[in-house]
Design an enzyme around this catalytic site. Structure first.
Site, PDB file in Angstrom:
ATOM      1  N   ASP A  49      -6.007   4.332   9.439  1.00  0.00           N
ATOM      2  CA  ASP A  49      -7.347   3.735   9.300  1.00  0.00           C
ATOM      3  C   ASP A  49      -8.149   3.873  10.599  1.00  0.00           C
ATOM      4  O   ASP A  49      -9.352   3.639  10.611  1.00  0.00           O
ATOM      5  CB  ASP A  49      -7.228   2.246   8.942  1.00  0.00           C
ATOM      6  CG  ASP A  49      -7.470   1.986   7.459  1.00  0.00           C
ATOM      7  OD1 ASP A  49      -8.104   2.843   6.804  1.00  0.00           O
ATOM      8  OD2 ASP A  49      -7.032   0.931   6.964  1.00  0.00           O
ATOM      9  N   GLN A  65      -4.223  -2.932   3.684  1.00  0.00           N
ATOM     10  CA  GLN A  65      -5.495  -3.087   2.962  1.00  0.00           C
ATOM     11  C   GLN A  65      -6.182  -4.381   3.395  1.00  0.00           C
ATOM     12  O   GLN A  65      -5.578  -5.453   3.353  1.00  0.00           O
ATOM     13  CB  GLN A  65      -5.221  -3.098   1.440  1.00  0.00           C
ATOM     14  CG  GLN A  65      -6.467  -3.150   0.591  1.00  0.00           C
ATOM     15  CD  GLN A  65      -7.342  -1.896   0.734  1.00  0.00           C
ATOM     16  OE1 GLN A  65      -6.853  -0.778   0.739  1.00  0.00           O
ATOM     17  NE2 GLN A  65      -8.642  -2.083   0.858  1.00  0.00           N
ATOM     18  N   LYS A  79      -5.882   5.112  -3.717  1.00  0.00           N
ATOM     19  CA  LYS A  79      -5.333   5.790  -2.535  1.00  0.00           C
ATOM     20  C   LYS A  79      -3.969   6.397  -2.864  1.00  0.00           C
ATOM     21  O   LYS A  79      -3.656   7.517  -2.475  1.00  0.00           O
ATOM     22  CB  LYS A  79      -5.205   4.791  -1.375  1.00  0.00           C
ATOM     23  CG  LYS A  79      -6.554   4.441  -0.768  1.00  0.00           C
ATOM     24  CD  LYS A  79      -6.511   3.248   0.165  1.00  0.00           C
ATOM     25  CE  LYS A  79      -7.925   2.897   0.617  1.00  0.00           C
ATOM     26  NZ  LYS A  79      -8.013   1.680   1.430  1.00  0.00           N
TER      27      LYS A  79
END
Ligand code: NAD
Length: 292
Positions: free
Chosen positions: A120, A97, A53
């Site tokens: 997200d 994460q 990422k």
């Protein structure tokens, strides 16, 4: 012969387009979109995802910050970090994460993220916006699935879609996105009876079960489009490991199109994360109350 929809190619195109938009944004606003990534513990898969990422951010001209904590990190320490990142005007996207260690209440941490920076798309405000069709940041994997489907199906009105899997991160948001496109959506899960006959009626199948070999060729009607979200590591005939999806791709010749694993949904997930970070930076720069 079914068409293989390349997520790798589509993600590359999205990144190329995004690089141009980012360059223009930086020139016009003097702001470089910045993503903060929080990693707790030392799960090897998470380490790989985070590294990827960060690298991809750089490739499109965006910045990233990494915050790493040991698995003994306390919940309050993480909540303090999130509060700092929320208040920092130079940070536009915050990504924690997952999975977090079991000692930490993930939903408490995710709910603490400013919804405008929730790249997200897991914050209840963004989930609510998705379910009411009122914008917000859309979860990355579901957005990737929709973009891949839209490349094959210009108009979803009246199409029958079957989504296998009802998780909050894939199945449910995919179903909501398809519903918003006027599809007739059936959501299936582990307790669904006669999954095969439900799938046989579908124009679109999105499978996100984490069950290798679940969707067989005779579950797919001729011409249907199959989006395979599953990522399963299996041991092959010679004792090596390989990654496969949830559908038996060798049996999908009669489908209209399908996504391969790897090279299908996976690359689109990261590309959509970059898109969300750019969206968040743009809306924050405009002083909007929500992104997307
Ligand atoms: P999850 O375990 O949270 O949910 C799985 C869902 O599938 C559940 O709703 C369950 O009821 C259903 N299910 C499981 N086995 C089934 C079966 N035999 N028949 C019918 N339904 C079944 O998983 P998730 O987080 O939603 O992820 C699903 C898969 O997608 C996993 O393989 C995961 O690795 C993969 N994934 C890929 C990406 C990507 O970027 N490509 C992103 C997220 C998840």
């Amino acid at each position: 012969m079914a068409k293989i929809i390349s997520g790798t190619a589509m993600a590359a195109q999205l990144r190329a387009d995004l690089s141009v938009s980012v360059e223009r944004f930086v020139a016009e606003k003097g702001i470089v979109p910045k993503l903060a990534v929080v990693l707790v513990g030392n799960d090897p898969a998470s380490e790989i995802y985070v590294r990827r990422k960060i690298l991809e951010c750089r490739k499109v001209g965006m910045e990233s910050l990494q915050f790493r904590y040991g698995s003994d990190c306390g919940e309050s320490e993480l909540l303090e970090l999130i509060a700092r990142l929320n208040a920092d005007p130079a940070v536009h996207g915050i990504l924690v994460q997952l999975p977090l260690p079991p000692s930490i209440d993930s939903s408490k941490v995710l709910d603490a993220i400013d919804p405008r920076k929730d790249v997200d798309g897991f914050h209840p405000v963004n989930v609510g916006r998705l379910s009411t069709g009122t914008g917000g940041l859309i979860p990355c994997t579901p957005m990737g699935c929709l973009l891949l489907l839209q490349s094959e199906i210009p108009d979803f009105k009246g199409k029958k879609a079957v989504v296998i899997g009802k998780s909050n991160i894939v199945g449910k948001p995919v179903a909501l996105l398809l519903l918003e496109q006027e599809c007739t959506v059936t959501i299936c899960h582990i307790y669904t009876r006669d999954l095969a006959s439900i799938c046989r009626q579908a124009d679109v199948i999105v499978v996100a079960a984490g069950s290798p070999g679940l969707v067989r060729g005779d579950w797919v009607k001729p011409g249907a489009v199959v989006i395979d979200v599953g990522i399963n590591r299996i041991v092959d005939e010679v004792g090596g490991t390989r990654i496969v999806g949830d559908a038996v791709s060798e049996e999908l010749d009669h489908a209209g199109a399908y996504t391969p694993v790897p090279g299908g949904v996976g690359p689109m997930t990261i590309a959509c994360l970059l898109l969300n970070t750019f969206k968040a930076a743009s809306s924050l720069a405009r002083g909007e109350a929500s992104a997307g």
